[in-house]
Design a protein around this motif. Sequence first.
Motif, PDB file in Angstrom:
ATOM      1  N   PRO A  14      24.750 -14.564 -13.845  1.00 19.74           N
ATOM      2  CA  PRO A  14      24.329 -14.738 -12.441  1.00 19.74           C
ATOM      3  C   PRO A  14      24.950 -13.666 -11.542  1.00 19.74           C
ATOM      4  O   PRO A  14      26.082 -13.222 -11.761  1.00 19.74           O
ATOM      5  CB  PRO A  14      24.864 -16.123 -12.074  1.00 19.74           C
ATOM      6  CG  PRO A  14      25.089 -16.811 -13.370  1.00 19.74           C
ATOM      7  CD  PRO A  14      25.408 -15.755 -14.372  1.00 19.74           C
ATOM      8  N   LEU A  15      24.208 -13.263 -10.536  1.00 13.49           N
ATOM      9  CA  LEU A  15      24.668 -12.202  -9.652  1.00 13.49           C
ATOM     10  C   LEU A  15      25.924 -12.582  -8.871  1.00 13.49           C
ATOM     11  O   LEU A  15      26.644 -11.708  -8.405  1.00 13.49           O
ATOM     12  CB  LEU A  15      23.551 -11.799  -8.688  1.00 13.49           C
ATOM     13  CG  LEU A  15      22.317 -11.160  -9.327  1.00 13.49           C
ATOM     14  CD1 LEU A  15      21.333 -10.744  -8.250  1.00 13.49           C
ATOM     15  CD2 LEU A  15      22.675  -9.986 -10.196  1.00 13.49           C
ATOM     16  N   GLU A  16      26.206 -13.872  -8.731  1.00 14.26           N
ATOM     17  CA  GLU A  16      27.422 -14.292  -8.040  1.00 14.26           C
ATOM     18  C   GLU A  16      28.678 -13.845  -8.774  1.00 14.26           C
ATOM     19  O   GLU A  16      29.748 -13.746  -8.173  1.00 14.26           O
ATOM     20  CB  GLU A  16      27.470 -15.825  -7.885  1.00 14.26           C
ATOM     21  CG  GLU A  16      26.547 -16.361  -6.836  1.00 14.26           C
ATOM     22  CD  GLU A  16      25.268 -16.908  -7.448  1.00 14.26           C
ATOM     23  OE1 GLU A  16      25.135 -16.871  -8.686  1.00 14.26           O
ATOM     24  OE2 GLU A  16      24.409 -17.348  -6.684  1.00 14.26           O
ATOM     25  N   PRO A  32      17.192  -7.479  -9.166  1.00 14.13           N
ATOM     26  CA  PRO A  32      17.498  -8.874  -8.823  1.00 14.13           C
ATOM     27  C   PRO A  32      16.278  -9.660  -8.362  1.00 14.13           C
ATOM     28  O   PRO A  32      16.292 -10.885  -8.388  1.00 14.13           O
ATOM     29  CB  PRO A  32      18.537  -8.767  -7.704  1.00 14.13           C
ATOM     30  CG  PRO A  32      18.463  -7.395  -7.196  1.00 14.13           C
ATOM     31  CD  PRO A  32      17.891  -6.548  -8.296  1.00 14.13           C
ATOM     32  N   SER A  56      19.173  -8.322 -13.522  1.00 13.30           N
ATOM     33  CA  SER A  56      18.355  -9.260 -12.752  1.00 13.30           C
ATOM     34  C   SER A  56      19.008 -10.619 -12.579  1.00 13.30           C
ATOM     35  O   SER A  56      18.471 -11.486 -11.901  1.00 13.30           O
ATOM     36  CB  SER A  56      16.993  -9.439 -13.431  1.00 13.30           C
ATOM     37  OG  SER A  56      17.147 -10.149 -14.646  1.00 13.30           O
ATOM     38  N   GLY A  57      20.139 -10.821 -13.208  1.00 10.73           N
ATOM     39  CA  GLY A  57      20.799 -12.117 -13.112  1.00 10.73           C
ATOM     40  C   GLY A  57      20.289 -13.113 -14.122  1.00 10.73           C
ATOM     41  O   GLY A  57      20.614 -14.297 -14.032  1.00 10.73           O
ATOM     42  N   ALA A  58      19.523 -12.673 -15.104  1.00 12.25           N
ATOM     43  CA  ALA A  58      18.986 -13.587 -16.106  1.00 12.25           C
ATOM     44  C   ALA A  58      20.048 -14.005 -17.114  1.00 12.25           C
ATOM     45  O   ALA A  58      20.021 -15.126 -17.614  1.00 12.25           O
ATOM     46  CB  ALA A  58      17.808 -12.939 -16.838  1.00 12.25           C
ATOM     47  N   THR A  73      14.286 -11.903 -11.384  1.00  5.00           N
ATOM     48  CA  THR A  73      14.708 -13.202 -11.910  1.00  5.00           C
ATOM     49  C   THR A  73      15.497 -14.014 -10.892  1.00  5.00           C
ATOM     50  O   THR A  73      15.155 -15.159 -10.611  1.00  5.00           O
ATOM     51  CB  THR A  73      15.580 -13.010 -13.173  1.00  5.00           C
ATOM     52  OG1 THR A  73      14.854 -12.260 -14.135  1.00  5.00           O
ATOM     53  CG2 THR A  73      15.967 -14.339 -13.775  1.00  5.00           C
ATOM     54  N   TYR A  74      16.550 -13.431 -10.364  1.00  2.00           N
ATOM     55  CA  TYR A  74      17.507 -14.183  -9.544  1.00  2.00           C
ATOM     56  C   TYR A  74      16.877 -14.759  -8.277  1.00  2.00           C
ATOM     57  O   TYR A  74      16.975 -15.952  -8.007  1.00  2.00           O
ATOM     58  CB  TYR A  74      18.683 -13.275  -9.195  1.00  2.00           C
ATOM     59  CG  TYR A  74      19.754 -13.942  -8.398  1.00  2.00           C
ATOM     60  CD1 TYR A  74      20.638 -14.826  -9.009  1.00  2.00           C
ATOM     61  CD2 TYR A  74      19.895 -13.705  -7.038  1.00  2.00           C
ATOM     62  CE1 TYR A  74      21.634 -15.443  -8.276  1.00  2.00           C
ATOM     63  CE2 TYR A  74      20.882 -14.319  -6.308  1.00  2.00           C
ATOM     64  CZ  TYR A  74      21.750 -15.190  -6.929  1.00  2.00           C
ATOM     65  OH  TYR A  74      22.725 -15.805  -6.203  1.00  2.00           O
ATOM     66  N   TYR A  75      16.222 -13.922  -7.490  1.00  2.00           N
ATOM     67  CA  TYR A  75      15.660 -14.403  -6.225  1.00  2.00           C
ATOM     68  C   TYR A  75      14.421 -15.283  -6.415  1.00  2.00           C
ATOM     69  O   TYR A  75      14.236 -16.216  -5.630  1.00  2.00           O
ATOM     70  CB  TYR A  75      15.409 -13.239  -5.276  1.00  2.00           C
ATOM     71  CG  TYR A  75      16.704 -12.660  -4.760  1.00  2.00           C
ATOM     72  CD1 TYR A  75      17.560 -13.436  -3.997  1.00  2.00           C
ATOM     73  CD2 TYR A  75      17.087 -11.371  -5.062  1.00  2.00           C
ATOM     74  CE1 TYR A  75      18.767 -12.933  -3.533  1.00  2.00           C
ATOM     75  CE2 TYR A  75      18.292 -10.854  -4.605  1.00  2.00           C
ATOM     76  CZ  TYR A  75      19.129 -11.640  -3.843  1.00  2.00           C
ATOM     77  OH  TYR A  75      20.319 -11.145  -3.391  1.00  2.00           O
ATOM     78  N   ASN A 100      20.833  -4.811  -4.748  1.00  2.00           N
ATOM     79  CA  ASN A 100      19.775  -5.395  -3.932  1.00  2.00           C
ATOM     80  C   ASN A 100      18.758  -4.371  -3.445  1.00  2.00           C
ATOM     81  O   ASN A 100      17.687  -4.749  -2.970  1.00  2.00           O
ATOM     82  CB  ASN A 100      20.364  -6.157  -2.742  1.00  2.00           C
ATOM     83  CG  ASN A 100      20.866  -7.516  -3.144  1.00  2.00           C
ATOM     84  OD1 ASN A 100      20.376  -8.120  -4.086  1.00  2.00           O
ATOM     85  ND2 ASN A 100      21.864  -8.003  -2.438  1.00  2.00           N
ATOM     86  N   LYS A 159      15.788 -18.614  -6.759  1.00  2.00           N
ATOM     87  CA  LYS A 159      16.212 -19.114  -5.445  1.00  2.00           C
ATOM     88  C   LYS A 159      15.010 -19.630  -4.654  1.00  2.00           C
ATOM     89  O   LYS A 159      15.104 -20.648  -3.977  1.00  2.00           O
ATOM     90  CB  LYS A 159      16.917 -18.012  -4.646  1.00  2.00           C
ATOM     91  CG  LYS A 159      18.219 -17.561  -5.233  1.00  2.00           C
ATOM     92  CD  LYS A 159      19.269 -18.579  -4.918  1.00  2.00           C
ATOM     93  CE  LYS A 159      20.633 -18.044  -5.333  1.00  2.00           C
ATOM     94  NZ  LYS A 159      21.654 -19.056  -5.216  1.00  2.00           N
TER      95      LYS A 159
END
Length: 139
Positions: free
Chosen positions: A70-72, A88, A65-67, A91-93, A83, A96
Motif C-alpha cells: 500500500p502507498l501508505e 497509483p 500502483s499500491g497493489a 490500483t490504489y485510487y 502521484n 479508494k
Amino acid sequence: TISIIMVFGIFEAVSLQAILLGFFICFYISIFWFILQFFTGILGFWLEETWILRVTLQMITLFLSGAIIPLELYPERFVTILNYTPFPYLTYYPIKIFSGEFEHIWTCLIILGFWGAVICLVNNLIWKKGVRLYTAAGI
C-alpha cells in the motif's frame, strides 16, 4: 464479488454511486492499460521479443500502483512524486473510489488522460516509423 462481500459483511455496504464511479474509473483505466500494452507491442518492430518488457512493466506497475505494498507504507516524498505518474491511479485510487472516497476522481482522470495522450503520441510516432521500416519475407 462486491455482492458476496456485502452479503457476508466483510466490508461496510458500498453506495451505488461508489460502485458506478468505480466501474467508470476501471473502464478508463482499461483504456489506458491497452494504450500502454500497445506501446510495448509495437516495440516489436525493433525488438525480437517483447515478452520480458511486458512482464517488467507489469512488475513495476504492481509495486508502484499500491497493489502489492500500500502507498501508505512508502515514504511521503516518494508518494508525492509518484502521484504525478499514472501508477497509483491504476490500483490504489480506484480502490479508494470504490470504498467511497471521491476526492481523487478528477485527479485520476486528469493524470491518466495526460499520460494516455503522451503515450498515444509516442505510439503514433513509433507506428509510423515502424511501418516505414518494416519488411516482410516469405510466401
